[in-house]
Design a protein around this motif. Structure first.
Motif, PDB file in Angstrom:
ATOM      1  N   THR A 103       0.792  -1.230  -0.043  1.00  0.00           N
ATOM      2  CA  THR A 103       0.012  -0.023   0.050  1.00  0.00           C
ATOM      3  C   THR A 103       1.012   1.447   0.204  1.00  0.00           C
ATOM      4  O   THR A 103       0.033   2.478  -0.369  1.00  0.00           O
ATOM      5  CB  THR A 103      -0.846   0.133   1.196  1.00  0.00           C
ATOM      6  OG1 THR A 103       0.049   0.193   2.329  1.00  0.00           O
ATOM      7  CG2 THR A 103      -1.902  -1.244   1.430  1.00  0.00           C
ATOM      8  N   GLY A 104       2.094   1.135   0.434  1.00  0.00           N
ATOM      9  CA  GLY A 104       2.938   2.308   0.484  1.00  0.00           C
ATOM     10  C   GLY A 104       2.563   3.186   1.975  1.00  0.00           C
ATOM     11  O   GLY A 104       3.089   4.346   2.122  1.00  0.00           O
ATOM     12  N   ILE A 105       1.811   2.597   2.789  1.00  0.00           N
ATOM     13  CA  ILE A 105       1.609   3.134   4.114  1.00  0.00           C
ATOM     14  C   ILE A 105       2.122   2.241   5.255  1.00  0.00           C
ATOM     15  O   ILE A 105       2.336   1.144   4.853  1.00  0.00           O
ATOM     16  CB  ILE A 105       0.296   3.674   4.408  1.00  0.00           C
ATOM     17  CG1 ILE A 105      -0.800   2.221   4.806  1.00  0.00           C
ATOM     18  CG2 ILE A 105      -0.399   4.357   3.064  1.00  0.00           C
ATOM     19  CD1 ILE A 105      -1.918   2.562   4.867  1.00  0.00           C
ATOM     20  N   GLY A 121      -8.123  -2.126   7.343  1.00  0.00           N
ATOM     21  CA  GLY A 121      -7.452  -1.709   6.283  1.00  0.00           C
ATOM     22  C   GLY A 121      -8.514  -1.058   5.195  1.00  0.00           C
ATOM     23  O   GLY A 121      -7.978  -0.023   4.595  1.00  0.00           O
ATOM     24  N   TRP A 122      -9.578  -1.544   4.980  1.00  0.00           N
ATOM     25  CA  TRP A 122     -10.756  -1.095   4.120  1.00  0.00           C
ATOM     26  C   TRP A 122     -10.851   0.482   4.560  1.00  0.00           C
ATOM     27  O   TRP A 122     -11.011   1.324   3.771  1.00  0.00           O
ATOM     28  CB  TRP A 122     -11.709  -1.943   4.199  1.00  0.00           C
ATOM     29  CG  TRP A 122     -12.989  -1.449   3.358  1.00  0.00           C
ATOM     30  CD1 TRP A 122     -12.978  -1.484   1.926  1.00  0.00           C
ATOM     31  CD2 TRP A 122     -14.027  -0.771   3.711  1.00  0.00           C
ATOM     32  NE1 TRP A 122     -14.039  -1.245   1.309  1.00  0.00           N
ATOM     33  CE2 TRP A 122     -14.832  -0.454   2.409  1.00  0.00           C
ATOM     34  CE3 TRP A 122     -14.634  -0.141   4.939  1.00  0.00           C
ATOM     35  CZ2 TRP A 122     -16.090   0.300   2.512  1.00  0.00           C
ATOM     36  CZ3 TRP A 122     -15.629   0.443   4.946  1.00  0.00           C
ATOM     37  CH2 TRP A 122     -16.399   0.634   3.638  1.00  0.00           C
ATOM     38  N   LEU A 123     -11.085   0.641   5.950  1.00  0.00           N
ATOM     39  CA  LEU A 123     -11.594   1.885   6.406  1.00  0.00           C
ATOM     40  C   LEU A 123     -10.236   3.086   6.230  1.00  0.00           C
ATOM     41  O   LEU A 123     -10.386   4.335   5.878  1.00  0.00           O
ATOM     42  CB  LEU A 123     -11.529   1.952   7.846  1.00  0.00           C
ATOM     43  CG  LEU A 123     -13.115   1.200   8.406  1.00  0.00           C
ATOM     44  CD1 LEU A 123     -13.203   0.977   9.788  1.00  0.00           C
ATOM     45  CD2 LEU A 123     -14.247   2.136   7.955  1.00  0.00           C
ATOM     46  N   THR A 124      -9.132   2.360   6.423  1.00  0.00           N
ATOM     47  CA  THR A 124      -7.761   3.291   6.242  1.00  0.00           C
ATOM     48  C   THR A 124      -7.725   3.666   4.742  1.00  0.00           C
ATOM     49  O   THR A 124      -7.392   4.725   4.251  1.00  0.00           O
ATOM     50  CB  THR A 124      -6.884   2.437   6.645  1.00  0.00           C
ATOM     51  OG1 THR A 124      -6.751   2.234   8.148  1.00  0.00           O
ATOM     52  CG2 THR A 124      -5.439   3.396   6.608  1.00  0.00           C
ATOM     53  N   LEU A 125      -7.734   2.753   3.843  1.00  0.00           N
ATOM     54  CA  LEU A 125      -7.530   2.879   2.352  1.00  0.00           C
ATOM     55  C   LEU A 125      -8.626   3.606   1.542  1.00  0.00           C
ATOM     56  O   LEU A 125      -8.470   4.307   0.557  1.00  0.00           O
ATOM     57  CB  LEU A 125      -7.342   1.694   1.689  1.00  0.00           C
ATOM     58  CG  LEU A 125      -5.972   0.948   2.347  1.00  0.00           C
ATOM     59  CD1 LEU A 125      -5.765  -0.440   1.540  1.00  0.00           C
ATOM     60  CD2 LEU A 125      -4.671   1.735   1.865  1.00  0.00           C
ATOM     61  N   LYS A 126      -9.969   3.626   2.112  1.00  0.00           N
ATOM     62  CA  LYS A 126     -10.917   3.950   1.418  1.00  0.00           C
ATOM     63  C   LYS A 126     -10.635   5.531   1.065  1.00  0.00           C
ATOM     64  O   LYS A 126     -11.176   5.884  -0.336  1.00  0.00           O
ATOM     65  CB  LYS A 126     -12.321   3.882   2.286  1.00  0.00           C
ATOM     66  CG  LYS A 126     -13.404   4.188   1.388  1.00  0.00           C
ATOM     67  CD  LYS A 126     -14.862   3.883   2.136  1.00  0.00           C
ATOM     68  CE  LYS A 126     -15.927   4.253   1.267  1.00  0.00           C
ATOM     69  NZ  LYS A 126     -16.158   3.591  -0.039  1.00  0.00           N
ATOM     70  N   LEU A 149      -8.301   7.234   0.526  1.00  0.00           N
ATOM     71  CA  LEU A 149      -6.967   7.258  -0.158  1.00  0.00           C
ATOM     72  C   LEU A 149      -7.351   6.850  -1.725  1.00  0.00           C
ATOM     73  O   LEU A 149      -6.349   7.465  -2.596  1.00  0.00           O
ATOM     74  CB  LEU A 149      -6.036   6.347  -0.008  1.00  0.00           C
ATOM     75  CG  LEU A 149      -5.464   6.590   1.702  1.00  0.00           C
ATOM     76  CD1 LEU A 149      -4.268   5.629   1.936  1.00  0.00           C
ATOM     77  CD2 LEU A 149      -4.802   8.102   1.986  1.00  0.00           C
ATOM     78  N   ARG A 150      -8.238   6.415  -2.197  1.00  0.00           N
ATOM     79  CA  ARG A 150      -8.403   5.760  -3.442  1.00  0.00           C
ATOM     80  C   ARG A 150      -7.285   5.193  -4.121  1.00  0.00           C
ATOM     81  O   ARG A 150      -6.605   4.158  -3.221  1.00  0.00           O
ATOM     82  CB  ARG A 150      -8.964   6.871  -4.061  1.00  0.00           C
ATOM     83  CG  ARG A 150     -10.104   7.654  -3.801  1.00  0.00           C
ATOM     84  CD  ARG A 150     -10.891   8.632  -4.860  1.00  0.00           C
ATOM     85  NE  ARG A 150     -12.057   9.297  -4.215  1.00  0.00           N
ATOM     86  CZ  ARG A 150     -13.415   8.449  -4.304  1.00  0.00           C
ATOM     87  NH1 ARG A 150     -13.370   7.453  -5.085  1.00  0.00           N
ATOM     88  NH2 ARG A 150     -14.332   9.128  -3.460  1.00  0.00           N
ATOM     89  N   SER A 199      -4.026  11.045   5.270  1.00  0.00           N
ATOM     90  CA  SER A 199      -4.897  10.698   6.171  1.00  0.00           C
ATOM     91  C   SER A 199      -4.668   9.189   6.994  1.00  0.00           C
ATOM     92  O   SER A 199      -5.235   8.808   7.841  1.00  0.00           O
ATOM     93  CB  SER A 199      -6.121  10.875   5.442  1.00  0.00           C
ATOM     94  OG  SER A 199      -6.156   9.766   4.368  1.00  0.00           O
ATOM     95  N   TRP A 200      -4.012   8.495   6.401  1.00  0.00           N
ATOM     96  CA  TRP A 200      -3.695   7.154   6.843  1.00  0.00           C
ATOM     97  C   TRP A 200      -2.872   7.169   8.036  1.00  0.00           C
ATOM     98  O   TRP A 200      -3.100   6.183   9.140  1.00  0.00           O
ATOM     99  CB  TRP A 200      -2.936   6.192   5.775  1.00  0.00           C
ATOM    100  CG  TRP A 200      -1.438   6.813   5.607  1.00  0.00           C
ATOM    101  CD1 TRP A 200      -1.283   7.653   4.317  1.00  0.00           C
ATOM    102  CD2 TRP A 200      -0.536   6.634   6.083  1.00  0.00           C
ATOM    103  NE1 TRP A 200       0.199   7.902   4.408  1.00  0.00           N
ATOM    104  CE2 TRP A 200       0.758   7.427   5.386  1.00  0.00           C
ATOM    105  CE3 TRP A 200       0.082   6.074   7.062  1.00  0.00           C
ATOM    106  CZ2 TRP A 200       1.975   7.391   5.810  1.00  0.00           C
ATOM    107  CZ3 TRP A 200       1.695   5.953   7.669  1.00  0.00           C
ATOM    108  CH2 TRP A 200       2.404   6.707   6.865  1.00  0.00           C
TER     109      TRP A 200
END
Length: 299
Positions: free
Chosen positions: A40-42, A89-94, A96-97, A104-105
């Motif tokens: 993900t890069g995060i 992860g879904w909540l974190t990435l949402k 970011l698209r 925001s992550w």
């Protein structure tokens, strides 16, 4: 004189062994950092709290039980934490698209860590809890040592080789490795990037959740302990080189042994300071870490 020398040798050997065991936990958290970062890069700063979820799982469901119950509960708790981490992860990435340029992550992952710690405090209080596992004590250098210390070191190598096999020998592992090279190229090749990223989150949750469960007898199972593990796990990841699991095998035990020696000779209050000094020293001379690769920055 010789008796004192041998006594000191036994003492130092015991400190190093216990430091390496705690460092193995830092290495495992660093590996979980790496698999999420590569996909993900995060960086998921909730890993310390997720690690504690595994330990509390052992406290609630498998305290003072035998292997017959301990192993099935370990598997169920690990899978459950893996699913929760994938949801995180879904909540974190949402938001970011497809970009990780936003920050925001950082807020999302730190917030999840705080929420987990708060929920654990509400349910179990602020004090540490003791867990007794089925792994017996073993005698090393004349000192009876909890088997969980050896289990921590064994878990580090087990998860290292398991991840190595997964990332090199399976379709999904190779696809996650491809994401670490180029998101856009992977998407153009037809890979479902978001699905693979959630899989990486889930795997990281299984890793730290399972190890937290197994080593609960050697740690203080308290809601606020996650900060220490995520801090030192991050230091281990940076020392070894972000994204490089081989580096964590050096970075984790190095940080753990330095912290243990500092606690013995100077005081426990200075453990985290010693870890941060190791981080500063490495960054001064090897900004990419011991095994990391230098990367060009886009401007």
């Amino acid at each position: 004189m010789f008796s004192d020398l041998f006594m000191n040798f036994d003492m130092v050997s015991t400190i190093i062994l216990r430091g390496a065991a705690v460092g193995a936990l830092f290495a495992i958290i660093a590996m979980s950092f790496n698999i999420v970062h590569n996909a993900t890069g995060i960086l998921n700063f909730a890993q310390g709290a997720i690690f504690l979820l595994g330990a509390f799982g052992a406290y609630v469901f498998a305290n003072r039980v035998g292997f017959g119950i301990w192993i099935p509960v370990l598997i169920l708790v690990s899978i459950g934490i893996g699913i929760l981490t994938a949801a995180q992860g879904w909540l974190t990435l949402k938001p970011l698209r497809s970009s990780v340029e936003q920050n925001s992550w950082i807020i999302s992952t730190v917030s999840v860590s705080v929420i987990i710690a708060s929920l654990l405090t509400l349910n179990f209080g602020v004090f540490g809890n003791m867990v007794r596992g089925p792994v017996p004590r073993v005698e090393i250098f004349g000192v009876r040592t909890p088997g969980a210390f050896l289990l921590a070191i064994a878990s580090m190598f087990l998860w290292y080789f398991a991840l190595r096999w997964f990332l090199r020998r399976t379709f999904y592992g190779l696809a996650i490795s491809a994401l670490s090279q180029d998101f856009e190229a992977a998407r153009a090749a037809g890979l479902d990037v978001r699905k693979l990223q959630l899989l990486a989150f889930g795997i990281s949750g299984v890793i730290v959740g399972s190890v937290g469960f197994m080593v609960a007898p050697m740690i203080s199972v308290s809601p606020d302990a996650g900060l220490r593990y995520v801090l030192n796990g991050f230091v281990a990841a940076v020392v070894g080189g972000i994204g490089n699991n081989t580096g964590t095998l050096i970075g984790g035990p190095l940080v753990g042994i330095v912290a243990a020696m500092t606690a013995f000779y100077i005081g426990g209050a200075y453990q985290d300071l010693a870890s941060l000094l190791v981080l500063v020293a490495i960054l001064m001379f090897l900004p990419q870490g011991l095994f990391g690769r230098a990367a060009a920055r886009k401007v």
